[in-house]
Write a protein that holds these residues in place. Structure first.
Motif, PDB file in Angstrom:
ATOM      1  N   GLY A  23       0.816  -1.214   0.000  1.00  0.00           N
ATOM      2  CA  GLY A  23       0.000   0.000   0.000  1.00  0.00           C
ATOM      3  C   GLY A  23       0.849   1.262   0.000  1.00  0.00           C
ATOM      4  O   GLY A  23       0.530   2.236  -0.698  1.00  0.00           O
ATOM      5  N   LEU A  24       1.921   1.247   0.755  1.00  0.00           N
ATOM      6  CA  LEU A  24       2.806   2.417   0.790  1.00  0.00           C
ATOM      7  C   LEU A  24       3.581   2.547  -0.516  1.00  0.00           C
ATOM      8  O   LEU A  24       3.819   3.667  -1.002  1.00  0.00           O
ATOM      9  N   GLU A  30       2.148   6.565  -7.026  1.00  0.00           N
ATOM     10  CA  GLU A  30       1.054   7.371  -7.569  1.00  0.00           C
ATOM     11  C   GLU A  30       1.202   8.854  -7.263  1.00  0.00           C
ATOM     12  O   GLU A  30       0.439   9.669  -7.783  1.00  0.00           O
ATOM     13  N   ALA A  31       2.130   9.189  -6.395  1.00  0.00           N
ATOM     14  CA  ALA A  31       2.343  10.604  -6.074  1.00  0.00           C
ATOM     15  C   ALA A  31       2.879  11.322  -7.305  1.00  0.00           C
ATOM     16  O   ALA A  31       3.824  10.858  -7.952  1.00  0.00           O
ATOM     17  N   GLY A  49      14.361   6.547 -10.763  1.00  0.00           N
ATOM     18  CA  GLY A  49      13.822   6.426 -12.115  1.00  0.00           C
ATOM     19  C   GLY A  49      12.332   6.132 -12.131  1.00  0.00           C
ATOM     20  O   GLY A  49      11.654   6.370 -13.131  1.00  0.00           O
ATOM     21  N   GLU A  50      11.797   5.612 -11.024  1.00  0.00           N
ATOM     22  CA  GLU A  50      10.364   5.318 -10.959  1.00  0.00           C
ATOM     23  C   GLU A  50       9.573   6.428 -10.279  1.00  0.00           C
ATOM     24  O   GLU A  50       8.402   6.633 -10.577  1.00  0.00           O
ATOM     25  N   VAL A  87      -0.004  17.036  -1.213  1.00  0.00           N
ATOM     26  CA  VAL A  87       1.432  16.792  -1.111  1.00  0.00           C
ATOM     27  C   VAL A  87       1.659  15.455  -0.418  1.00  0.00           C
ATOM     28  O   VAL A  87       0.984  15.140   0.576  1.00  0.00           O
ATOM     29  N   VAL A  88       2.594  14.675  -0.932  1.00  0.00           N
ATOM     30  CA  VAL A  88       2.998  13.434  -0.263  1.00  0.00           C
ATOM     31  C   VAL A  88       4.418  13.647   0.266  1.00  0.00           C
ATOM     32  O   VAL A  88       5.322  14.012  -0.490  1.00  0.00           O
ATOM     33  N   TYR A  89       4.569  13.400   1.556  1.00  0.00           N
ATOM     34  CA  TYR A  89       5.857  13.625   2.230  1.00  0.00           C
ATOM     35  C   TYR A  89       6.323  12.296   2.825  1.00  0.00           C
ATOM     36  O   TYR A  89       5.594  11.650   3.576  1.00  0.00           O
ATOM     37  N   ALA A  90       7.518  11.880   2.462  1.00  0.00           N
ATOM     38  CA  ALA A  90       8.044  10.591   2.923  1.00  0.00           C
ATOM     39  C   ALA A  90       9.226  10.795   3.866  1.00  0.00           C
ATOM     40  O   ALA A  90      10.102  11.634   3.618  1.00  0.00           O
TER      41      ALA A  90
END
Length: 493
Positions: A23-24, A30-31, A49-50, A87-90
């Motif tokens: 899921g992560l 998808e971000a 690259g992904e 926004v997606v923050y990792a």
């Protein structure tokens, strides 16, 4: 009310891509564009690259403190959320484990109209517990290496120190731990635990902690539970347990029988033994005697705890509160440029405290507040100081000398039944003189006592050298040696 933007925070886990939940992984893929606290993570290397991302590594280089780094990262993300809406923050590990930027987002987001959503992620704790075979049920502490304080370190717990990014942080961690633990205490430095071809684990003596070469964003320091008595002996909690045991049914018969009254005199005796070490300028002896004095405080506190009145923790809490309350020029908004101003603050607050307890200062005697069990010389000194504060005092030191002469003559001519009172009057007048001269009469007499002891010891030494005793020595001979000792100033300060 619709949010101005949303920040979804996800954890990259503690290992590589194989350990990342699907899921992560999908969230990252998808971000549209990913923001990451640091690019130094194996998952990001494998996703090269992904996934397109922007890392905040450059912010670390611009600031000298981690607080400012984290604040800028959070501010940047909040602004991006308003601008980009989503926004997606990792972050490494789990978002809610040792991630200050996430805590800042949670604090500031709602007020800025930005919704903060926290996803999952494996924290570094699980693989570390497994790798080092630690059972956290035994008690553990997770601490921040960038803000470590000695008071946070409890040797009885498994301690994990995170965010040991580099040798500089490692050095600070080492110095802080040395305040609590011996220099040789074993510590484990673990980097990238569970990550194939990256994992490094070294156990070294504490003093070598910052000499290793694999510090980074995935580095932790593990401090094992202390079982060595030399370490436990330094803990206040251990002292509490010892005293409680001594007073327990399985403890010492003598300690169990004691009461506040039965050991009352011990408190006075131990205090004077501490004073002796101060006068002797003997730090080792002072350390030991302060321990004996502390033991008296611990015993009284334990007795009170058994009676349900208070504990030693209440004593410490009350002291802490009083120190902060009476030093507003240090912990508050008042100022004090010198000792006089600091003392004025102290006196003002003491008056306020009395008023809060229903004690009206204007109804109290001006001589109130002096401990009645003080030595008489010290008590007289404090009485006179309090009386002088309201103007009941001599105008000139010449008047004090005159008073001493007067009391001396009265003592010489006093009948036997009145001599004790007249001697007291003379001593009281001498105390007044000491105060006028800016001297503490207790300290002055203690100095003379030491001189007398030293000179008398010289006489005893001379008698031993001559093989004689006091019985076969005249006062004239002893006085000669006394004068010799006086000239030599043996042991006198």
């Amino acid at each position: 009310m619709n949010p101005k933007g949303t920040i979804t925070v996800v954890g990259l886990g503690a290992g590589d891509l194989d350990q990342l939940p699907y899921g992560l992984y999908r969230t990252l893929k998808e971000a549209g564009h990913l923001y990451v606290r640091t690019s130094e993570h194996p998952v990001l290397a494998q996703l090269a690259g992904e996934v397109a991302y922007t890392a905040f590594d450059d912010i670390y280089e611009r600031h000298g403190s981690f607080d400012r780094v984290y604040a800028e990262i959070a501010e940047t993300l909040l602004a991006k959320a308003v601008e980009e809406k989503e926004v997606v923050y990792a972050v490494p590990g789990h978002p809610l484990v040792a991630e200050r930027t996430v805590q800042l987002l949670l604090q500031e987001g709602p007020g800025r109209g930005v919704q903060i959503e926290v996803g999952g992620g494996q924290s570094f704790l699980d693989p570390l517990f497994a790798r080092l075979r630690i059972d956290p049920i035994e008690g553990f502490a997770l601490l921040d290496g960038t803000a470590l304080q000695a008071g946070q370190v409890h040797p009885g717990l498994h301690t994990i120190i995170a965010q040991v990014y580099d040798k500089l942080v490692a050095s600070e961690v080492k110095l802080t731990l040395m305040e609590v633990l011996p220099d040789e205490y074993p510590v484990t430095v673990a980097t990238a635990v569970g990550v194939k071809d990256m994992e490094r684990i070294d156990t070294v003596p504490l003093y070598e902690l910052d000499r290793l070469d694999h510090f980074g964003n995935l580095t932790l320091v593990y401090v094992p539970q202390a079982k060595d008595e030399a370490v436990l002996y330094r803990q206040f909690s251990f002292l509490k347990d010892i005293v409680a045991t001594l007073r327990s049914p399985e403890g010492c018969p003598w300690d169990r029988e004691q009461t506040h009254q039965s050991i009352r005199k011990n408190l006075i005796e131990e205090t004077y033994e501490v004073l002796e070490t101060i006068d002797d300028e003997d730090p080792d002896a002072m350390c030991e005697e302060l321990g004996d004095l502390l033991m008296q405080i611990m015993l009284h506190s334990q007795m009170a705890a058994e009676e349900g009145y208070f504990t030693v923790d209440d004593v410490v809490a009350g002291l802490n509160q009083k120190l902060i309350r009476r030093h507003p020029h240090v912990f508050g908004d008042k100022s004090a440029d010198d000792a006089g101003e600091a003392l004025a603050n102290w006196q003002e607050i003491k008056a306020q405290e009395k008023a809060a307890k229903g004690i009206a200062p204007d109804r109290q005697s001006k001589l109130a507040g002096i401990p009645r069990d003080l030595p008489a010389l010290m008590y007289a000194y404090k009485l006179q100081k309090k009386a002088a504060q309201v103007g009941f005092d001599w105008d000139d030191v010449a008047d004090v000398y005159k008073k001493i002469e007067e009391e001396y003559q009265e003592l010489r001519t006093a009948p036997e039944e009145e001599r004790a009172g007249e001697l007291g009057d003379l001593l009281f007048a001498v105390v007044n003189l000491a105060r006028f001269l800016g001297l503490d009469p207790e300290e002055a007499l203690a100095l003379t006592n030491r001189k007398f002891t030293s000179r008398f010891a010289y006489i005893e030494k001379k008698l031993q050298e001559a093989g004689r005793s006091f019985d076969d020595t005249s006062l004239e001979e002893m006085d000669k040696w006394w004068e010799e000792a006086k000239r030599m100033g043996r042991g006198e300060k």
